[in-house]
Design an enzyme around this catalytic site. Structure first.
Site, PDB file in Angstrom:
ATOM      1  N   CYS A 332       0.675  -1.217   0.036  1.00 56.09           N
ATOM      2  CA  CYS A 332       0.177   0.043   0.134  1.00 56.09           C
ATOM      3  C   CYS A 332       0.959   1.152   0.037  1.00 56.09           C
ATOM      4  O   CYS A 332       0.459   2.238  -0.492  1.00 56.09           O
ATOM      5  CB  CYS A 332      -0.860   0.016   1.025  1.00 56.09           C
ATOM      6  SG  CYS A 332      -0.183  -0.308   2.593  1.00 56.09           S
ATOM      7  N   HIS A 810      -1.258   0.711   7.350  1.00 55.49           N
ATOM      8  CA  HIS A 810      -1.681   0.452   6.140  1.00 55.49           C
ATOM      9  C   HIS A 810      -1.577   2.080   5.716  1.00 55.49           C
ATOM     10  O   HIS A 810      -1.892   3.046   6.611  1.00 55.49           O
ATOM     11  CB  HIS A 810      -3.145   0.244   6.364  1.00 55.49           C
ATOM     12  CG  HIS A 810      -3.795  -0.169   4.920  1.00 55.49           C
ATOM     13  ND1 HIS A 810      -3.322  -0.807   4.014  1.00 55.49           N
ATOM     14  CD2 HIS A 810      -5.003   0.600   4.392  1.00 55.49           C
ATOM     15  CE1 HIS A 810      -4.204  -0.570   2.845  1.00 55.49           C
ATOM     16  NE2 HIS A 810      -5.013   0.434   3.274  1.00 55.49           N
TER      17      HIS A 810
END
Length: 850
Positions: A332, A810
């Site tokens: 990510c 994340h």
């Protein structure tokens, strides 16, 4: 079949059987994101094993002359109701092991697809199936069948890179386990009913194996978990090992080593537990293990509710510039950075607008070509061709349900190429988005030796003005940078006055109320900017005017303003004990920014400059000083200014770094390359260069003819020269930098940016010409190529991070498209309702045209 058999016979010599080590690209087109699931399928060259979509296979055939391709198409199998009775098939197992490619781990097989495979002969696209081969000559049948089978059974490059067999449960024996000292304090732990001794929390409870203290675990990024009391206990006592109560069974338990910062094995666990009255053989599991918790998190990766806007229903978006990217396993950080970069016009014009020309000029193996793969990624993101709603598999009645995310693109080939050879970005571990941004910009610099260089959009000059407090004389230096790192002055939080409210929130959290939101310090953006630009006091500054150590102030200003300004909020820092931590802060980052007042003014009227005199050498035991007359004595005895002698280094800073366990030579280099500016700057240098192959190598000074440096007669890498010249420096400057750094490119780039003043006045006599001849035939050497303009900006994008460190958590990004904020969360692209601009990590500003 006679004609087809003859055609196959004519191309038989070009059909190869994959051998170990061959790269087989059977999942992704080398020039686009077409795959076997795409319309038209994928054509794999049976000689080079490169894959091509239907729009590019004719081009490859025409350029390479290859005629035999294996055509692979995949279609989803019909979805059946999960009825285990009488089906003959067991239900799909949930993962029970934090692993990939191992029994009990995450399932990575393409079990939901049906494949159709046949050989296609170009240019007439004659098709040959496996059944057709049975009636052909044995020599044809054997070679083609072996090639088909070899390609299909081989792990594709993307599959191998993405899903390398990995076991997240493999733990090492703790070095503290065998000789762990346990206190005889009489503490006995009951078999159940545990509470944190500090806050009373009843979940996520750990017992320290040294003193038997029962305390709660770490607080997670979303405010759940614990209150960090077990960690704080370790920091106070140094007792290294703790066991998670509730995970103890006769087979083992979760043991964590705070000192080793990892889950570990304890071979003496039964003995260590028995010391505190716990019989391991009678214990039962009552709480999820850390592995089970991690599996649950991995199964939820990409779910919308973990993003900051989880409380709203977000509208999916599709179209050009609104393409999602699949998460390849902790990728990510890469997804977020590349989404933002391709909103910059320089990157669009360099790679996307010229994609036809780039593909036409691509080498025979485009999967290994940087320009081709960047252009392929940019076109995939901006074209809209892959911004389509993903469909679930059809059921037996032919109906299918749309999912809430896109098909998107999987940047597997791109990730493999940009990460190749890098100790971090070549792995599947989570990384720092800021570090990847600089890594990618560095690759762009190296690959843009001619033509436009899109990284110039971010490049700017900073001017440091150092004023000696004793003589009031100044020194000016300039350095190139791509990112402004904004400090976070925690003592300037504006909500510290609300002590009663904050204390009440903390009290409720300590009592186990997990519904309370974590306390977040509110820091004004203006105070962050003030902390960046306010004068910094330099102690132990050697003044060439006073010929002694004194104090000085350093002020930093912009010597140029870039087209696009990147600001990093320094949320990841070190505590007083040098343990990494993340600051949980809210900063009111503005939509518009005017930095005009921070423009550097250069030398002031009537201001005297510090004389350019070298500091005295630092006497070391291995250096024999032959004379001290320098330029005023014997011409052959100028050892006072000899580059063979070490420069003045701040002994206290070197000593502090060595006390932290870093190698002596690395500490000396850190102090040298940061110009004796203090422990913080030196520590940042150490943390940024720990992975350098020469991190512990001796400090080699510019001009040094020993210790691995290059002499004027030694060859300099032409490739390294071309790279530095492409950044706007002259060939002579690049040569000097490489000779000063043992022909090492990365060190040469660092050196040249830290010696701009020296380069401006250098005598160029190294290239076979005298200094006088050089002066008469060349203009003053140019500095780095930077753009400049007004210092007014508007916010166009920001990247946010969720988690306790850059190594976990994340990343998502928000990008402003046509005055609408859009959130990019891997494959999910939606209109943003409440963009969390105050919680970002990297902010991207664009210059406002006046």
């Amino acid at each position: 079949m006679g004609d087809v058999s003859e055609v196959l016979m004519s191309v038989l010599s070009t059909i190869r059987v994959p051998k170990p080590g061959d790269r087989v690209h059977k999942d992704e087109c080398a020039l686009s994101f077409s795959s076997p699931e795409s319309e038209g399928g994928l054509y794999v060259c049976m000689n080079s094993f490169l894959g091509f979509g239907s729009q590019y296979v004719d081009r490859h055939h025409a350029r390479s002359g290859q005629r035999a391709y294996l055509h692979i198409t995949r279609t989803r199998k019909a979805k059946k109701e999960e009825d285990n009775s009488g089906s003959g098939h067991p239900p799909k197992k949930k993962p029970t092991r934090l692993a990939i490619g191992i029994e009990g781990g995450f399932d990575v097989e393409q079990e939901n697809y049906e494949e159709d495979v046949k050989v296609v002969i170009f240019p007439d696209r004659q098709e040959v199936t496996s059944e057709d081969l049975t009636s052909m000559l044995d020599v044809v049948k054997e070679r083609v069948s072996l090639s088909m089978t070899g390609i299909m059974v081989a792990d594709s490059v993307s599959h191998t890179l993405q899903v390398q067999q990995w076991d997240g449960e493999v733990r090492q024996e703790s070095r503290h386990a065998v000789e762990l000292k346990q206190l005889d304090n009489g503490i006995k732990i009951p078999p159940s009913g545990w509470r944190c001794e500090m806050c009373g929390l009843q979940e996520n409870i750990w017992m320290n194996l040294t003193d038997g203290k029962v305390l709660c675990g770490r607080r997670y990024f979303d405010g759940t978990g614990g209150n960090n009391h077990a960690l704080l206990h370790f920091q106070e006592t140094g007792h290294p090992l703790a066991v998670k109560l509730g995970t103890i069974t006769p087979d083992g338990a979760d043991v964590y080593s705070y000192e080793e910062d990892d889950m570990v094995l304890d071979s003496k666990l039964p003995e260590h537990l028995s010391h505190f009255g716990i019989d391991m053989m009678t214990m039962e599991k009552t709480e999820r293990t850390m592995t089970e918790l991690e599996i649950a998190v991995n199964q939820r990766v990409g779910e919308w509710e973990v993003i900051q806007e989880s409380g709203t229903t977000l509208r999916p978006l599709f179209g050009p510039g609104l393409t999602g990217m699949k998460n390849l396993g902790n990728s990510c950080y890469l997804n977020s950075v590349m989404q933002v970069l391709f909103t910059v016009p320089d990157f669009q014009s360099k790679y996307v607008c010229n994609i036809d020309k780039i593909i036409d000029e691509a080498p025979s193996d485009p999967s290994q070509d940087f320009k081709t793969q960047v252009a392929k990624l940019g076109y995939g993101l901006l074209s809209g061709e892959y911004s389509k709603l993903a469909q679930d598999a059809s059921d037996e009645n032919g109906a299918s349900e749309p999912k809430d995310y896109q098909i998107g693109i999987a940047p597997q080939m791109f990730k493999a190429l940009v990460g190749r050879g890098h100790p971090e970005f070549s792995t599947n571990r989570q990384q720092d988005a800021q570090e990847f941004l600089l890594h990618f910009i560095n690759m762009v610099e190296r690959n843009c030796r001619s033509g436009p260089n899109p990284s110039e959009a971010f490049r700017f000059l900073l001017e440091d003005r150092i004023v000696c407090q004793q003589s009031q004389k100044a020194k000016y230096t300039q350095r190139v940078d791509y990112i402004i790192q904004l400090p976070v002055p925690m003592d300037q939080a504006i909500n510290t006055g609300e002590e009663d409210e904050l204390q009440e929130v903390e009290r409720r959290r300590e009592n186990g109320d997990s519904s309370v939101s974590p306390v977040r310090a509110q820091i004004p953006f203006a105070t962050c900017m003030a902390a960046l630009t306010e004068p910094e006091l330099l102690t132990d500054f050697w003044s060439s005017a006073a010929q002694a150590k004194t104090t000085a102030t350093k002020t930093t200003r912009f010597a140029s303003f870039p087209d696009h300004l990147v600001i990093q909020i320094k949320k990841f820092t070190f505590g007083l004990d040098w343990v990494p931590k993340k600051l949980d802060v809210s900063i009111d980052v503005p939509d518009t920014l005017d930095l005009s007042a921070l423009r550097a003014a250069g030398q002031q009227p009537g201001e005297e400059l510090l004389p350019e005199v070298a500091p005295p050498p630092l006497m070391t035991p291995d250096v024999e000083v032959k004379g001290i007359l320098g330029s005023h004595g014997n011409e052959e005895d100028d050892s006072l200014y000899s580059p063979l002698l070490s420069p003045v280094l701040d002994d206290s800073t070197v000593s502090q770094l060595c006390d932290m366990g870093f190698p002596m030579e690395a500490c000396r280099k850190a102090v040298y390359y940061t110009g004796n500016t203090g422990i913080d700057a030196a520590m940042n240098w150490v943390m940024g260069h720990m992975d350098d192959p020469d991190f512990s190598a001796p400090l080699i000074l510019p001009g040094c003819s020993s210790g691995g440096g290059t002499t004027p007669t030694e060859s300099i890498s032409e490739e390294h020269l071309a790279t530095i010249v492409s950044m706007g420096f002259s060939r002579d400057q690049a040569t000097k930098a490489l000779r000063a750094t043992s022909n090492t490119l990365d060190r040469a780039v660092d050196w040249i940016f830290s010696h701009l003043d020296d380069l401006e006045s250098m005598d160029v006599s190294e290239g076979g010409r005298s200094a006088a001849e050089s002066e008469s035939v060349r203009d003053p050497p140019p500095g780095p190529c930077v753009r400049d303009g007004p210092g007014k900006y508007e916010l166009i994008a920001f990247i946010s991070h969720m988690g306790t460190s850059t190594m976990c958590g994340h990343y998502v990004c928000h990008i402003k498209k046509d005055q609408q904020w859009v959130i990019f969360n891997d494959q999910k692209v939606c209109a943003s309702e409440k963009p969390p601009k105050d919680l970002g990590y990297l902010y991207f500003y664009r210059r406002v045209a006046e």
